[in-house]
Write a protein that holds these residues in place. Structure first.
Motif, short mmCIF file in Angstrom:
data_model
loop_
_atom_site.label_atom_id
_atom_site.label_comp_id
_atom_site.label_asym_id
_atom_site.label_seq_id
_atom_site.Cartn_x
_atom_site.Cartn_y
_atom_site.Cartn_z
N MET A 1 0.85 -1.18 0.00
CA MET A 1 0.00 0.00 0.00
C MET A 1 0.89 1.23 0.00
O MET A 1 2.00 1.19 0.50
N GLU A 2 0.40 2.31 -0.51
CA GLU A 2 1.19 3.52 -0.69
C GLU A 2 1.60 4.10 0.66
O GLU A 2 0.87 4.03 1.64
N GLU A 3 2.80 4.69 0.71
CA GLU A 3 3.35 5.26 1.93
C GLU A 3 2.44 6.31 2.55
O GLU A 3 2.36 6.45 3.75
N SER A 4 1.71 7.07 1.71
CA SER A 4 0.90 8.17 2.24
C SER A 4 -0.36 7.70 2.95
O SER A 4 -1.03 8.48 3.60
N THR A 5 -0.70 6.41 2.83
CA THR A 5 -1.87 5.90 3.53
C THR A 5 -1.58 5.96 5.03
O THR A 5 -0.62 5.39 5.50
N ASN A 6 -2.41 6.66 5.74
CA ASN A 6 -2.22 6.88 7.16
C ASN A 6 -2.44 5.60 7.95
O ASN A 6 -3.45 4.93 7.79
N GLU A 7 -1.49 5.25 8.82
CA GLU A 7 -1.60 4.04 9.65
C GLU A 7 -2.87 4.05 10.48
O GLU A 7 -3.45 3.01 10.76
N LYS A 8 -3.34 5.22 10.87
CA LYS A 8 -4.55 5.31 11.70
C LYS A 8 -5.80 4.89 10.93
O LYS A 8 -6.81 4.53 11.52
N GLU A 9 -5.74 4.96 9.60
CA GLU A 9 -6.87 4.57 8.77
C GLU A 9 -6.92 3.07 8.53
O GLU A 9 -7.86 2.56 7.95
N MET A 10 -5.90 2.35 8.98
CA MET A 10 -5.82 0.91 8.75
C MET A 10 -6.32 0.13 9.95
O MET A 10 -6.02 0.46 11.08
N GLU A 11 -7.07 -0.92 9.64
CA GLU A 11 -7.48 -1.87 10.66
C GLU A 11 -6.52 -3.05 10.56
O GLU A 11 -6.22 -3.52 9.47
N THR A 12 -6.03 -3.52 11.69
CA THR A 12 -5.07 -4.61 11.70
C THR A 12 -5.58 -5.76 12.55
O THR A 12 -6.15 -5.54 13.62
N TYR A 13 -5.37 -6.98 12.06
CA TYR A 13 -5.71 -8.17 12.83
C TYR A 13 -4.58 -9.18 12.65
O TYR A 13 -4.11 -9.41 11.53
N THR A 14 -4.12 -9.78 13.75
CA THR A 14 -3.04 -10.76 13.71
C THR A 14 -3.52 -12.08 14.30
O THR A 14 -4.17 -12.10 15.34
N ALA A 15 -3.20 -13.16 13.61
CA ALA A 15 -3.52 -14.51 14.10
C ALA A 15 -2.22 -15.30 14.18
O ALA A 15 -1.41 -15.28 13.25
N ILE A 16 -2.03 -16.00 15.30
CA ILE A 16 -0.85 -16.84 15.48
C ILE A 16 -1.34 -18.26 15.75
O ILE A 16 -2.17 -18.48 16.62
N ASN A 17 -0.81 -19.21 14.96
CA ASN A 17 -1.19 -20.62 15.11
C ASN A 17 0.06 -21.46 15.21
O ASN A 17 1.07 -21.15 14.60
N LYS A 18 -0.04 -22.56 15.95
CA LYS A 18 1.05 -23.53 16.02
C LYS A 18 0.55 -24.83 15.41
O LYS A 18 -0.45 -25.38 15.84
N ASN A 19 1.26 -25.29 14.38
CA ASN A 19 0.91 -26.53 13.68
C ASN A 19 2.17 -27.32 13.37
O ASN A 19 3.10 -26.78 12.77
N ASN A 20 2.18 -28.57 13.75
CA ASN A 20 3.28 -29.49 13.40
C ASN A 20 4.66 -28.91 13.68
O ASN A 20 5.56 -28.98 12.85
N GLY A 21 4.85 -28.32 14.85
CA GLY A 21 6.15 -27.78 15.21
C GLY A 21 6.49 -26.46 14.54
O GLY A 21 7.62 -26.00 14.63
N ARG A 22 5.53 -25.85 13.87
CA ARG A 22 5.75 -24.57 13.20
C ARG A 22 4.87 -23.52 13.84
O ARG A 22 3.75 -23.79 14.22
N THR A 23 5.38 -22.32 13.95
CA THR A 23 4.58 -21.21 14.42
C THR A 23 4.27 -20.33 13.22
O THR A 23 5.17 -19.83 12.55
N GLU A 24 2.97 -20.16 12.95
CA GLU A 24 2.53 -19.38 11.79
C GLU A 24 1.91 -18.09 12.29
O GLU A 24 1.02 -18.10 13.14
N LYS A 25 2.38 -16.99 11.74
CA LYS A 25 1.83 -15.68 12.10
C LYS A 25 1.33 -15.00 10.84
O LYS A 25 2.06 -14.89 9.85
N ARG A 26 0.08 -14.57 10.88
CA ARG A 26 -0.52 -13.87 9.74
C ARG A 26 -1.08 -12.55 10.23
O ARG A 26 -1.82 -12.51 11.22
N THR A 27 -0.75 -11.48 9.53
CA THR A 27 -1.24 -10.16 9.88
C THR A 27 -1.96 -9.57 8.67
O THR A 27 -1.39 -9.51 7.58
N CYS A 28 -3.21 -9.16 8.89
CA CYS A 28 -4.00 -8.53 7.84
C CYS A 28 -4.10 -7.04 8.16
O CYS A 28 -4.46 -6.65 9.27
N ARG A 29 -3.77 -6.22 7.17
CA ARG A 29 -3.93 -4.77 7.29
C ARG A 29 -4.91 -4.33 6.20
O ARG A 29 -4.70 -4.63 5.03
N LYS A 30 -5.95 -3.62 6.62
CA LYS A 30 -7.03 -3.25 5.70
C LYS A 30 -7.30 -1.75 5.79
O LYS A 30 -7.25 -1.17 6.87
#
Length: 155
Positions: A1-30
């Motif tokens: 996303m373009e640099e000028s997009t204000n961080e305050k205008e973004m909604e963020t959600y993070t999910a962390i899961n552990k599967n088969n000895g792996r730690t998976e982290k996903r972050t959605c910015r909208k």
């Protein structure tokens, strides 16, 4: 996303899961701020844009990737993350059908035959997934299927 997009205008959600000895982290910015997109008028119903950052921590390292999306859905970052994960589950099934079963290379011309073979391939894939999950060590589908072809007991 373009640099000028204000961080305050973004909604963020993070999910962390552990599967088969792996730690998976996903972050959605909208953001619903789409005014800066050139050619926006060509995307009828455009509501928001979002990114999904994926990181997996394994014993071999920490690969990361970021995917960008546009959508007509006006929903939360959490729901968009869930939707993108569901999309990739379907895409991975189609990839297996094409790469492992060579579905796109089929020379069958009859529509009924194509539909029947598609159903049989999906049934075989489902049965094989159940088999792979029952095994102590996970193998690639193609390798596992080849092993089944060579060994009647395994089949």
């Amino acid at each position: 996303m373009e640099e000028s997009t204000n961080e305050k205008e973004m909604e963020t959600y993070t999910a962390i899961n552990k599967n088969n000895g792996r730690t998976e982290k996903r972050t959605c910015r909208k953001t619903e701020n789409t005014g800066w997109i050139s050619g926006k008028s060509e995307w009828e119903g455009l509501c928001s844009i979002f990114s999904v950052e994926r990181g997996v921590v394994t014993k071999n390292g920490k690969p990361e990737e970021t995917s960008y999306y546009i959508t007509s859905l006006c929903t939360s970052a959490e729901k968009l993350l869930e939707t993108s994960r569901e999309h990739w589950k379907i895409e991975s099934m189609h990839w297996i059908l094409d790469v492992v079963f060579s579905e796109d290379s089929s020379a069958v011309l009859s529509e009924n035959s194509l539909k029947s073979l598609n159903i049989l391939r999906k049934f075989a894939l489902m049965a094989h997934k159940k088999y792979v999950l029952s095994q102590p060590r996970k193998k690639a589908y193609k390798t596992s299927m080849f092993d089944c072809l060579l060994n009647d007991n395994r089949l």
